[in-house]
Design a protein around this motif. Structure first.
Motif, PDB file in Angstrom:
ATOM      1  N   ASN A 135     -10.281   5.204   2.020  1.00 32.57           N
ATOM      2  CA  ASN A 135     -11.377   4.668   2.838  1.00 32.57           C
ATOM      3  C   ASN A 135     -10.856   3.839   4.000  1.00 32.57           C
ATOM      4  O   ASN A 135     -11.495   3.768   5.045  1.00 32.57           O
ATOM      5  CB  ASN A 135     -12.311   3.825   1.967  1.00 32.57           C
ATOM      6  N   ALA A 136      -9.699   3.192   3.826  1.00 35.14           N
ATOM      7  CA  ALA A 136      -9.113   2.357   4.874  1.00 35.14           C
ATOM      8  C   ALA A 136      -7.863   3.023   5.441  1.00 35.14           C
ATOM      9  O   ALA A 136      -7.243   3.866   4.789  1.00 35.14           O
ATOM     10  CB  ALA A 136      -8.761   0.981   4.311  1.00 35.14           C
ATOM     11  N   TYR A 137      -7.513   2.638   6.671  1.00 37.04           N
ATOM     12  CA  TYR A 137      -6.336   3.182   7.348  1.00 37.04           C
ATOM     13  C   TYR A 137      -5.379   2.054   7.730  1.00 37.04           C
ATOM     14  O   TYR A 137      -5.800   0.943   8.064  1.00 37.04           O
ATOM     15  CB  TYR A 137      -6.737   3.934   8.622  1.00 37.04           C
ATOM     16  N   SER A 159      -9.778  -1.160  -5.047  1.00 33.23           N
ATOM     17  CA  SER A 159     -10.141   0.259  -5.130  1.00 33.23           C
ATOM     18  C   SER A 159     -11.059   0.703  -3.999  1.00 33.23           C
ATOM     19  O   SER A 159     -11.094   1.893  -3.659  1.00 33.23           O
ATOM     20  CB  SER A 159     -10.817   0.547  -6.480  1.00 33.23           C
ATOM     21  N   SER A 160     -11.791  -0.227  -3.402  1.00 34.86           N
ATOM     22  CA  SER A 160     -12.696   0.150  -2.312  1.00 34.86           C
ATOM     23  C   SER A 160     -11.944   0.611  -1.074  1.00 34.86           C
ATOM     24  O   SER A 160     -12.525   1.260  -0.191  1.00 34.86           O
ATOM     25  CB  SER A 160     -13.622  -1.024  -1.958  1.00 34.86           C
ATOM     26  N   ASN A 161     -10.643   0.281  -0.975  1.00 36.49           N
ATOM     27  CA  ASN A 161      -9.848   0.700   0.185  1.00 36.49           C
ATOM     28  C   ASN A 161      -9.244   2.089   0.011  1.00 36.49           C
ATOM     29  O   ASN A 161      -8.794   2.697   0.982  1.00 36.49           O
ATOM     30  CB  ASN A 161      -8.712  -0.297   0.438  1.00 36.49           C
ATOM     31  N   ASN A 200       0.830  -1.209   0.000  1.00 42.18           N
ATOM     32  CA  ASN A 200       0.000   0.000   0.000  1.00 42.18           C
ATOM     33  C   ASN A 200       0.858   1.249   0.000  1.00 42.18           C
ATOM     34  O   ASN A 200       2.001   1.229   0.467  1.00 42.18           O
ATOM     35  CB  ASN A 200      -0.905   0.055   1.234  1.00 42.18           C
ATOM     36  N   LEU A 201       0.291   2.329  -0.495  1.00 44.41           N
ATOM     37  CA  LEU A 201       0.818   3.675  -0.273  1.00 44.41           C
ATOM     38  C   LEU A 201      -0.170   4.380   0.630  1.00 44.41           C
ATOM     39  O   LEU A 201      -1.381   4.338   0.390  1.00 44.41           O
ATOM     40  CB  LEU A 201       0.963   4.430  -1.600  1.00 44.41           C
ATOM     41  N   ILE A 202       0.333   5.006   1.690  1.00 45.73           N
ATOM     42  CA  ILE A 202      -0.536   5.693   2.650  1.00 45.73           C
ATOM     43  C   ILE A 202      -0.010   7.098   2.887  1.00 45.73           C
ATOM     44  O   ILE A 202       1.172   7.383   2.666  1.00 45.73           O
ATOM     45  CB  ILE A 202      -0.617   4.930   3.993  1.00 45.73           C
ATOM     46  N   ASP A 203      -0.889   7.996   3.351  1.00 46.85           N
ATOM     47  CA  ASP A 203      -0.445   9.354   3.661  1.00 46.85           C
ATOM     48  C   ASP A 203      -0.011   9.454   5.118  1.00 46.85           C
ATOM     49  O   ASP A 203       0.044   8.436   5.836  1.00 46.85           O
ATOM     50  CB  ASP A 203      -1.532  10.375   3.314  1.00 46.85           C
ATOM     51  N   SER A 205      -1.416  10.373   7.706  1.00 48.57           N
ATOM     52  CA  SER A 205      -2.395   9.969   8.721  1.00 48.57           C
ATOM     53  C   SER A 205      -2.673   8.473   8.692  1.00 48.57           C
ATOM     54  O   SER A 205      -3.431   7.965   9.506  1.00 48.57           O
ATOM     55  CB  SER A 205      -3.715  10.729   8.501  1.00 48.57           C
ATOM     56  N   GLY A 206      -2.067   7.779   7.743  1.00 48.35           N
ATOM     57  CA  GLY A 206      -2.305   6.349   7.601  1.00 48.35           C
ATOM     58  C   GLY A 206      -3.391   6.008   6.601  1.00 48.35           C
ATOM     59  O   GLY A 206      -3.677   4.834   6.367  1.00 48.35           O
ATOM     60  N   LEU A 207      -4.025   7.029   6.008  1.00 46.35           N
ATOM     61  CA  LEU A 207      -5.098   6.789   5.047  1.00 46.35           C
ATOM     62  C   LEU A 207      -4.535   6.203   3.758  1.00 46.35           C
ATOM     63  O   LEU A 207      -3.573   6.726   3.194  1.00 46.35           O
ATOM     64  CB  LEU A 207      -5.830   8.097   4.743  1.00 46.35           C
TER      65      LEU A 207
END
Length: 458
Positions: free
Chosen positions: A222-224, A217-219, A203-206, A208-210
């Motif tokens: 939307n997911a952390y 694609s649903s994540n 995953n790539l996250i920002d 904040s963990g988002l």
């Protein structure tokens, strides 16, 4: 008889001790080898994703300083709207054709017009279109350049990763924003291949963990994955966190992107038990063999397995790749020698189109052959990514420019394709990465001008 019983007792005792003492350590050793393999996989993914996302960021950074673009926005009121729209359309179309990105745009701060290769698509207005809030949020962030995951309104609301850059006037005030959108499908293709091949989750996250990128694609947004942020990862290397049942999580901050790369693996208790059982069987067989050998030929010597280490290289061309540079100089390395005087970056113009009508592999191999003939004795040549090549040269910028102009003509004559070249004088006080990005900017200067040329900076 007593001697045989004594020998059997000694062997049984040795087996018991080794089983209790060695097996747990062999298991830990296997985990350590697994951790090293995971680091190699994570480093490979880091390079793949960084290159895919830094290229559009480099392009928009160049666009944001383009004098034509600034002048067009500055004279928006004075120019005839139709003429300005046509000029902006031509400019953005040239960017799209040169680099192959479907989403290329400019938003004017003065008029809020959303310019695209097809003309003015709309007026940015978050009150009417909630998605348009991204524009003001980006300006308010104070960032000069940033990535943003969002739906592309101009392309059926497909998920895309946008590289946005602030266009500033002479006094520093915002004149607008330019951007390039990379469809999420391309990022998901990289993630999906890795997950399928190595059995990991990427995953790539920002900050904040988002989740910003996911195969599912649903994540997306939307997911952390908040635990990954708590790992305290920096830009220089991956953190490695062991998890229950043999699982792991690796995290690294991608400095220029402002995101984190997270790779997770999931083991099971049965997998671990199977490994231990297999090791026990193997250990028993080894002990039995050693026992027989000891009886038959006492004083025999142990044999050690030698593992051959291969330097990372590109399988098609045989050139060293980015992994070689990382291994030799370090991820954030600097030139540890004064032998290299200049650095060059070049890639093939419109290679995607050429690859669809010609033999792409043959083109790459021929270009490498011609490049080696021209520079083989003057430094190192790397296949950086796809159709992009990097050279560390032992000659100065002037000589490098002269040779590359000859090479450009030779490549065009023998392959039918052209290349864009950027050359810079090596700054020994900067990292290799910073020198590379300086050369990339010179390369994209040629791209903007239509390709097939050389740009240098001393």
């Amino acid at each position: 008889m007593r001697r045989k019983l004594l020998m059997a007792s000694l062997v049984a005792g040795a087996i018991a001790v080794l089983t209790l003492y060695v097996i747990p350590r062999l298991h830990l050793h296997a985990e350590d080898r697994g951790a090293e393999q995971n680091r190699l996989i994570a480093d490979y993914l880091y390079d793949e994703l960084e290159n895919s996302l830094e290229i559009p960021m480099t392009i928009v950074e160049t666009m944001a300083s383009n004098e034509f673009l600034k002048e067009a926005l500055q004279n928006e009121d004075a120019d005839v709207p139709e003429q300005l729209e046509a000029a902006m359309s031509d400019y953005l179309s040239s960017i799209r054709e040169q680099f192959g990105y479907s989403a290329v745009f400019v938003v004017s701060e003065r008029t809020r017009r959303y310019y695209t290769p097809g003309g003015i698509a709309k007026i940015v207005n978050p009150e009417q279109e909630p998605y348009d809030i991204w524009y003001q949020l980006f300006l308010d962030s104070g960032k000069g350049i940033a990535l943003d995951t969002d739906r592309d309104q101009m392309n059926d609301y497909r998920w895309a990763v946008f590289a946005n850059a602030r266009i500033s006037g002479p006094d520093g005030s915002p004149m607008g924003v330019c951007g390039i959108g990379l469809f999420m499908d391309e990022i998901q293709d990289i993630l999906g291949k890795a997950e399928s091949k190595w059995g990991v989750k990427v995953n790539l996250i920002d900050a904040s963990g988002l989740v910003q990128a996911d195969v599912d694609s649903s994540n997306i947004e939307n997911a952390y994955i908040s635990d990954a942020i708590a790992d305290g990862a920096g830009p220089d290397s991956f953190t490695y966190a062991r998890r229950s049942f043999g699982g792991f999580r690796m995290t690294r901050y991608m400095d220029k992107l402002g995101w984190y790369l997270v790779m997770q693996g999931f083991g099971s208790l049965s997998d671990r038990n199977s490994l231990s059982a297999a090791l026990v069987i193997v250990l028993y067989l080894i002990l039995a063999a050693l026992f027989v050998l000891a009886l038959l030929s006492p004083g025999g010597q142990n044999q050690h397995m030698l593992v051959k280490t291969l330097l990372p290289e590109d399988p098609l061309t045989g050139l060293p790749n980015r992994n070689y540079v990382n291994d030799s100089f370090g991820e954030q390395g600097v030139f540890n020698t004064t032998r290299y005087k200049s650095m060059a970056v070049f890639d093939i113009d419109c290679f995607k189109a050429a690859n669809e009508t010609m033999d792409g592999d043959a083109i790459l191999i021929k270009i490498v052959q011609l490049t080696k003939e021209m520079f083989g004795e003057s430094g190192l040549i790397f296949r950086w990514n796809g159709d992009e090549f990097v050279l560390f040269l032992e000659i100065d910028v002037d000589e490098a420019e002269m040779k590359f102009r000859i090479l450009c003509a030779s490549i065009q004559n023998e392959t039918g394709v052209t290349i864009s070249v950027g050359i810079v004088q090596v700054d020994l006080f900067e990292s290799i990465k910073r020198n590379y990005h300086r050369a990339v900017l010179q390369c994209y200067t040629i791209k903007e001008a239509g390709g097939n040329g050389v740009s240098r900076k001393s």
